[in-house]
Design a protein around this motif. Sequence first.
Motif, mmCIF file in Angstrom:
data_model
loop_
_atom_site.group_PDB
_atom_site.id
_atom_site.type_symbol
_atom_site.label_atom_id
_atom_site.label_comp_id
_atom_site.label_asym_id
_atom_site.label_seq_id
_atom_site.Cartn_x
_atom_site.Cartn_y
_atom_site.Cartn_z
ATOM 1 N N ALA A 19 -2.637 -48.233 -8.054
ATOM 2 C CA ALA A 19 -3.246 -47.018 -7.507
ATOM 3 C C ALA A 19 -4.542 -46.693 -8.247
ATOM 4 N N THR A 20 -4.516 -46.803 -9.595
ATOM 5 C CA THR A 20 -5.722 -46.473 -10.363
ATOM 6 C C THR A 20 -6.845 -47.468 -10.047
ATOM 7 N N LEU A 21 -6.486 -48.750 -9.969
ATOM 8 C CA LEU A 21 -7.509 -49.758 -9.672
ATOM 9 C C LEU A 21 -8.131 -49.495 -8.306
ATOM 10 N N ALA A 22 -7.283 -49.162 -7.332
ATOM 11 C CA ALA A 22 -7.792 -48.896 -5.986
ATOM 12 C C ALA A 22 -8.700 -47.676 -5.993
ATOM 13 N N MET A 23 -8.335 -46.669 -6.829
ATOM 14 C CA MET A 23 -9.166 -45.469 -6.914
ATOM 15 C C MET A 23 -10.558 -45.830 -7.461
ATOM 16 N N TYR A 24 -10.576 -46.637 -8.530
ATOM 17 C CA TYR A 24 -11.862 -47.034 -9.086
ATOM 18 C C TYR A 24 -12.676 -47.829 -8.065
#
Lengths: 68, 285
Positions: A19-24
Amino acid sequence: MTVGSKVKQTAASLKGAYATLAMYAQILEQEKDKQTFHEAAEQVEQVRNQLEERIKQLEWEEPQYKGI
Amino acid sequence: MPEWIIVSLRTLLAVVVLFFMTKLLGKRQVSELSLFEYITGITIGSIAASICLDLNTSWYLGVLSLVIWSGITIGIEYLQLKSKKARDFIDHRGTVLIQNGKILEDNLKKIRITSDELLTRLRQKNMFKVADVEFAIMEPNGDINVFPTKENQPLTPKDLGIQIPHETVPQTVIMDGKILDHSLNNLGLNRRWLHTELDKAGVTVENVFLGQVDDMGELYLDLFDDTIQVPKPKTRQLLLATLQKALADVKGFALDTNDPKAKKMYRACQEKLEQVIAKVKPRLQ
């Protein structure tokens, strides 16, 4: 803790990392950075899927630990 | 009219005229690139002073002189923009003092600099050894600039062959407790996002002196009240730690299991995670 629950834990933390990677990948403006994070997110998701497969297999082998 | 009123009126006039003159002359004047520009600055100042205080001369003569000075200066600047020849004639050119590690004594003589002075000026640039200087030049404004030999130049990521990710300039989104919508929009964010981030840090907009967002979407806050500690954003470090923990876990699973098929699968996962970490690490530190 059984092996199954350990694998489950890792899979869950990978879900968060995805989720964090996709947000970045959304936030970053440089096309190259976007691509890098997008690919990274995809790969993390693939790893998680494989771990999920393994969890199913473990639960089938040792049904007494199912849901733990 | 009493003298003090005349002086006050003249001063007001001088301030207004000087303000518009300096607006016209612009930034170039401030940097004082050449002797001529330096003298122009001083002269304009003293003419303005005499407008204020010299009651024997009429005020409009001073203003006229100011306008002519500024006009000529602007004219010369345009001439310099247009032609290289004019530039070479009007401005002094830089004088090379050291080339290929050798001091050029003839040039030192030409600009009347002693060896002691040269050493002092080099020391001001942190060069204590002349042997470390590859090239030194005196600019038209009298500054000395030094280019050290290759082995004495500061180490950069380029020298080490490290690829550094491109990072854009952070945007200031809160100033003196007020939200700057323009820079928020530049980043593709809105007030709702900002309020969520502020809630996370536990502060209100009114308490924030300065807020900046970097290109990874992290908010740095400085509060009016310096006794309050604002939590530093940690999402990046957390993500990297999560990935590294997962990598260690998968390695462990591969060692634990006796099933050859599962072992193979875990090894593949391990490789993938290693690739991911190598890819995103430079951006997460």
